[in-house]
Design a protein around this motif. Structure first.
Motif, PDB file in Angstrom:
ATOM      1  N   ARG A 175       0.884  -1.375   0.077  1.00 16.23           N
ATOM      2  CA  ARG A 175       0.216  -0.174  -0.110  1.00 16.23           C
ATOM      3  C   ARG A 175       0.864   1.146   0.085  1.00 16.23           C
ATOM      4  NH1 ARG A 175      -2.518  -0.344   5.129  1.00 16.23           N
ATOM      5  NH2 ARG A 175      -0.963  -1.648   5.709  1.00 16.23           N
ATOM      6  N   THR A 176       0.348   2.168  -0.761  1.00 17.60           N
ATOM      7  CA  THR A 176       1.201   3.612  -0.704  1.00 17.60           C
ATOM      8  C   THR A 176       0.604   4.641   0.250  1.00 17.60           C
ATOM      9  OG1 THR A 176      -0.117   4.385  -2.693  1.00 17.60           O
ATOM     10  CG2 THR A 176       1.937   2.896  -2.959  1.00 17.60           C
ATOM     11  N   GLY A 177       1.435   5.558   0.535  1.00 16.56           N
ATOM     12  CA  GLY A 177       1.027   6.772   1.069  1.00 16.56           C
ATOM     13  C   GLY A 177       2.044   7.956   0.593  1.00 16.56           C
ATOM     14  N   THR A 178       1.858   8.876   1.223  1.00 19.21           N
ATOM     15  CA  THR A 178       2.766  10.275   1.179  1.00 19.21           C
ATOM     16  C   THR A 178       3.506  10.692   2.352  1.00 19.21           C
ATOM     17  OG1 THR A 178       0.947  11.560   1.093  1.00 19.21           O
ATOM     18  CG2 THR A 178       1.630  10.917  -1.148  1.00 19.21           C
ATOM     19  N   GLU A 179       2.951  11.513   3.057  1.00 14.22           N
ATOM     20  CA  GLU A 179       3.664  12.024   4.175  1.00 14.22           C
ATOM     21  C   GLU A 179       3.279  11.386   5.398  1.00 14.22           C
ATOM     22  OE1 GLU A 179       6.102  14.176   4.250  1.00 14.22           O
ATOM     23  OE2 GLU A 179       5.639  14.138   1.830  1.00 14.22           O
ATOM     24  N   GLN A 180       2.469  10.255   5.405  1.00  9.95           N
ATOM     25  CA  GLN A 180       2.115   9.500   6.944  1.00  9.95           C
ATOM     26  C   GLN A 180       2.630   8.265   6.978  1.00  9.95           C
ATOM     27  OE1 GLN A 180      -0.449  11.484   5.247  1.00  9.95           O
ATOM     28  NE2 GLN A 180       0.383  13.361   6.616  1.00  9.95           N
ATOM     29  N   LEU A 181       3.043   7.544   7.739  1.00 11.62           N
ATOM     30  CA  LEU A 181       3.373   6.403   7.832  1.00 11.62           C
ATOM     31  C   LEU A 181       2.076   5.519   7.453  1.00 11.62           C
ATOM     32  CD1 LEU A 181       5.844   4.607   8.822  1.00 11.62           C
ATOM     33  CD2 LEU A 181       4.896   4.494  10.957  1.00 11.62           C
ATOM     34  N   VAL A 182       2.591   4.358   6.631  1.00 10.09           N
ATOM     35  CA  VAL A 182       1.528   3.275   6.346  1.00 10.09           C
ATOM     36  C   VAL A 182       1.526   2.141   7.281  1.00 10.09           C
ATOM     37  CG1 VAL A 182       0.445   1.706   4.389  1.00 10.09           C
ATOM     38  CG2 VAL A 182       1.768   3.820   3.989  1.00 10.09           C
ATOM     39  N   THR A 183       0.310   1.932   7.885  1.00  9.87           N
ATOM     40  CA  THR A 183       0.424   0.811   8.910  1.00  9.87           C
ATOM     41  C   THR A 183      -0.588  -0.075   8.830  1.00  9.87           C
ATOM     42  OG1 THR A 183      -1.096   2.218  10.365  1.00  9.87           O
ATOM     43  CG2 THR A 183       1.135   2.344  10.808  1.00  9.87           C
ATOM     44  N   ASP A 184      -0.485  -1.125   9.406  1.00 14.85           N
ATOM     45  CA  ASP A 184      -1.949  -2.014   9.297  1.00 14.85           C
ATOM     46  C   ASP A 184      -2.783  -1.910  10.291  1.00 14.85           C
ATOM     47  OD1 ASP A 184      -0.668  -3.266  11.478  1.00 14.85           O
ATOM     48  OD2 ASP A 184       0.112  -5.066  10.431  1.00 14.85           O
ATOM     49  N   ALA A 185      -3.873  -2.950  10.448  1.00 18.76           N
ATOM     50  CA  ALA A 185      -4.852  -2.693  11.359  1.00 18.76           C
ATOM     51  C   ALA A 185      -4.401  -2.744  12.962  1.00 18.76           C
ATOM     52  CB  ALA A 185      -5.962  -3.922  11.304  1.00 18.76           C
ATOM     53  N   GLU A 186      -3.353  -3.471  13.133  1.00 15.02           N
ATOM     54  CA  GLU A 186      -2.520  -3.537  14.367  1.00 15.02           C
ATOM     55  C   GLU A 186      -1.532  -2.471  14.632  1.00 15.02           C
ATOM     56  OE1 GLU A 186      -2.905  -6.553  12.414  1.00 15.02           O
ATOM     57  OE2 GLU A 186      -4.691  -6.524  13.499  1.00 15.02           O
ATOM     58  N   GLY A 187      -1.355  -1.453  13.755  1.00 16.23           N
ATOM     59  CA  GLY A 187      -0.693  -0.278  14.049  1.00 16.23           C
ATOM     60  C   GLY A 187       1.088  -0.522  13.487  1.00 16.23           C
ATOM     61  N   ALA A 188       1.203  -1.980  12.910  1.00 15.46           N
ATOM     62  CA  ALA A 188       2.369  -2.122  12.559  1.00 15.46           C
ATOM     63  C   ALA A 188       2.666  -1.600  11.294  1.00 15.46           C
ATOM     64  CB  ALA A 188       2.601  -3.659  12.392  1.00 15.46           C
ATOM     65  N   SER A 189       4.056  -1.411  10.916  1.00 15.83           N
ATOM     66  CA  SER A 189       4.404  -0.806   9.628  1.00 15.83           C
ATOM     67  C   SER A 189       5.656  -1.505   9.062  1.00 15.83           C
ATOM     68  CB  SER A 189       4.707   0.707   9.612  1.00 15.83           C
ATOM     69  OG  SER A 189       5.198   1.144   8.374  1.00 15.83           O
ATOM     70  N   TYR A 190       5.553  -2.420   8.128  1.00 17.83           N
ATOM     71  CA  TYR A 190       6.523  -3.339   7.682  1.00 17.83           C
ATOM     72  C   TYR A 190       6.424  -3.477   5.999  1.00 17.83           C
ATOM     73  CZ  TYR A 190       8.541  -7.842   7.025  1.00 17.83           C
ATOM     74  OH  TYR A 190       9.400  -8.626   6.593  1.00 17.83           O
ATOM     75  N   ILE A 191       7.638  -3.656   5.524  1.00 15.82           N
ATOM     76  CA  ILE A 191       7.718  -4.103   4.128  1.00 15.82           C
ATOM     77  C   ILE A 191       9.141  -4.787   4.032  1.00 15.82           C
ATOM     78  CG2 ILE A 191       9.199  -2.248   3.435  1.00 15.82           C
ATOM     79  CD1 ILE A 191       6.335  -3.380   1.321  1.00 15.82           C
ATOM     80  N   THR A 192       9.074  -5.784   2.989  1.00 18.81           N
ATOM     81  CA  THR A 192      10.122  -6.696   2.839  1.00 18.81           C
ATOM     82  C   THR A 192      11.271  -5.793   1.795  1.00 18.81           C
ATOM     83  OG1 THR A 192       9.286  -7.720   1.041  1.00 18.81           O
ATOM     84  CG2 THR A 192       9.167  -8.663   3.301  1.00 18.81           C
ATOM     85  N   THR A 193      12.605  -6.168   1.781  1.00 17.76           N
ATOM     86  CA  THR A 193      13.070  -5.319   0.838  1.00 17.76           C
ATOM     87  C   THR A 193      12.851  -5.597  -0.631  1.00 17.76           C
ATOM     88  OG1 THR A 193      14.755  -6.916   1.149  1.00 17.76           O
ATOM     89  CG2 THR A 193      15.135  -4.876   2.328  1.00 17.76           C
ATOM     90  N   GLU A 194      12.482  -6.874  -0.865  1.00 21.21           N
ATOM     91  CA  GLU A 194      11.885  -7.507  -2.140  1.00 21.21           C
ATOM     92  C   GLU A 194      10.401  -6.774  -2.699  1.00 21.21           C
ATOM     93  OE1 GLU A 194      14.663 -10.096  -0.641  1.00 21.21           O
ATOM     94  OE2 GLU A 194      13.052  -9.161   0.322  1.00 21.21           O
ATOM     95  N   ASP A 195       9.585  -6.437  -1.725  1.00 24.04           N
ATOM     96  CA  ASP A 195       8.664  -5.669  -1.995  1.00 24.04           C
ATOM     97  C   ASP A 195       8.718  -4.227  -2.319  1.00 24.04           C
ATOM     98  OD1 ASP A 195       6.772  -7.698  -2.569  1.00 24.04           O
ATOM     99  OD2 ASP A 195       5.993  -7.675  -0.341  1.00 24.04           O
ATOM    100  N   TYR A 196       9.631  -3.689  -1.455  1.00 22.18           N
ATOM    101  CA  TYR A 196      10.304  -2.268  -1.614  1.00 22.18           C
ATOM    102  C   TYR A 196      10.778  -2.022  -2.919  1.00 22.18           C
ATOM    103  CZ  TYR A 196      12.934   2.043  -0.816  1.00 22.18           C
ATOM    104  OH  TYR A 196      13.159   3.448  -0.873  1.00 22.18           O
ATOM    105  N   ALA A 197      11.473  -2.809  -3.341  1.00 23.52           N
ATOM    106  CA  ALA A 197      12.231  -2.998  -4.557  1.00 23.52           C
ATOM    107  C   ALA A 197      11.266  -3.141  -5.887  1.00 23.52           C
ATOM    108  CB  ALA A 197      13.374  -3.979  -4.912  1.00 23.52           C
ATOM    109  N   ALA A 198      10.157  -3.872  -5.544  1.00 22.80           N
ATOM    110  CA  ALA A 198       9.256  -3.952  -6.704  1.00 22.80           C
ATOM    111  C   ALA A 198       8.222  -2.596  -6.815  1.00 22.80           C
ATOM    112  CB  ALA A 198       8.126  -5.157  -6.062  1.00 22.80           C
ATOM    113  N   ALA A 199       7.928  -1.949  -5.757  1.00 21.76           N
ATOM    114  CA  ALA A 199       7.452  -0.703  -5.748  1.00 21.76           C
ATOM    115  C   ALA A 199       8.072   0.230  -6.374  1.00 21.76           C
ATOM    116  CB  ALA A 199       7.106  -0.261  -4.051  1.00 21.76           C
ATOM    117  N   LEU A 200       9.608   0.288  -5.887  1.00 19.58           N
ATOM    118  CA  LEU A 200      10.207   1.112  -6.712  1.00 19.58           C
ATOM    119  C   LEU A 200      10.403   1.118  -8.338  1.00 19.58           C
ATOM    120  CD1 LEU A 200      13.755   2.416  -5.374  1.00 19.58           C
ATOM    121  CD2 LEU A 200      13.585   1.748  -8.107  1.00 19.58           C
ATOM    122  N   VAL A 201      10.511  -0.112  -8.832  1.00 14.88           N
ATOM    123  CA  VAL A 201      10.530  -0.480 -10.093  1.00 14.88           C
ATOM    124  C   VAL A 201       9.150  -0.246 -10.944  1.00 14.88           C
ATOM    125  CG1 VAL A 201      10.815  -2.104 -12.020  1.00 14.88           C
ATOM    126  CG2 VAL A 201      12.406  -1.984  -9.957  1.00 14.88           C
TER     127      VAL A 201
END
Length: 218
Positions: A175-201
Motif C-alpha cells: 500500500r502507498t502513502g505520501t507523508e504519513q506512515l502506512v500501518t496495518d490494522a494492528e498499527g505495525a508498519s512493515y515491508i520486505t526489501t523485495e516488495d520495496y524494490a518491486a514498488a520502486l521499479v
C-alpha cells in the motif's frame, strides 16, 4: 524497456532493485565504488565505478540513462557512517544531473521513514527510546528530503520505506502513502526489501510521484 543505473547496487536495497529491474527486462548498470568487489546477479548487468558524492561521477554514470536510482544511505548494520553521506549525496546527485540539462534521467532515491507522520505533528523519530545512531540516520534522511523539496529543475522521487524493512518474501503487494506512515490494522508498519524494490521499479515503469516523496508498506 528502460535503461537504469543503480548507485549503491551492492547494498541490501540496491541488490534487490537490480534483480527486480532485471527480472522485468530492463537494462541495468550497477554503480559501485569498487567494481572488483561486486559480483552482479547476471552477466547482463554492466558494472561501473562511481562515487555518489562526486557530481562529475554522477553525471558520467547518469548520461544516457532513463532513470538513476540512488540506493546509497539506506542503512546497514547499526547505520554508522551512513548518516554523514545522506544529505551531501542528495546535493551531489542533483548537482550532477543539473549538468546534463534536459537530457538528465529521472532520479529515484531511497529515503527514510523517520520524518513520516504517525499523527498530526508527530513523526516516527519522535518515538521514545530510539538509539542515537538511528536518530542520526533518520534526521539525515529528513535533511535530504527537505533539500529535495526545494528542487524544481530535476525530476526526482524519494521512496520512504515502512518503519521496518528487512529481507523476506516478494509478494508484489503493498500500500502507498505520501507523508504519513502506512500501518496495518494492528498499527505495525512493515515491508520486505523485495516488495520495496518491486514498488520502486513499479514507479519507474508507471511514474506517479514525480517531484514528491511516497512511502510503501504491506
Amino acid at each position: 524497456m528502460a535503461t537504469i543505473a543503480v548507485i549503491g547496487a551492492n547494498g541490501t536495497i540496491g541488490r534487490r532493485v537490480v534483480s527486480e529491474a532485471l527480472s522485468r527486462g530492463h537494462q541495468v548498470t550497477a554503480v559501485v565504488r569498487n567494481p572488483a568487489g561486486y559480483t552482479p546477479p547476471s552477466p547482463d548487468v554492466t558494472v561501473v565505478a562511481g562515487d555518489v558524492l562526486d557530481p562529475e561521477d554522477v553525471a558520467r554514470v547518469a548520461a544516457g540513462q532513463d532513470v538513476l536510482v540512488s540506493a546509497v544511505g539506506g542503512g546497514g548494520g547499526n547505520g554508522e557512517g551512513h548518516a554523514a553521506l545522506i544529505e551531501p549525496a542528495a546535493r551531489a546527485l542533483v548537482e550532477g544531473l543539473r549538468t546534463l540539462g534536459g537530457a538528465a534521467p529521472r532520479l529515484i532515491a531511497v529515503g527514510g521513514a523517520g520524518s513520516l507522520e504517525t499523527a498530526p505533528g508527530v513523526r516516527v523519530w519522535d518515538a521514545p527510546g530510539l538509539p542515537d545512531w538511528l536518530l542520526r540516520t533518520m534526521h539525515a534522511h529528513g535533511d535530504a528530503q527537505e533539500y529535495y523539496n526545494t528542487v524544481a529543475d530535476v525530476r526526482w522521487t524519494v521512496l520512504s520505506p515502512a518503519a521496518t524493512i528487512e529481507p523476506g518474501e516478494r509478494t508484489g503487494g503493498y500500500r502507498t502513502g505520501t507523508e504519513q506512515l502506512v500501518t496495518d490494522a494492528e498499527g505495525a508498519s512493515y515491508i520486505t526489501t523485495e516488495d520495496y524494490a518491486a514498488a520502486l521499479v513499479d514507479e519507474i515503469e508507471t511514474p506517479r510521484f514525480t517531484g514528491r516523496r511516497f512511502t510503501v508498506a504491506r
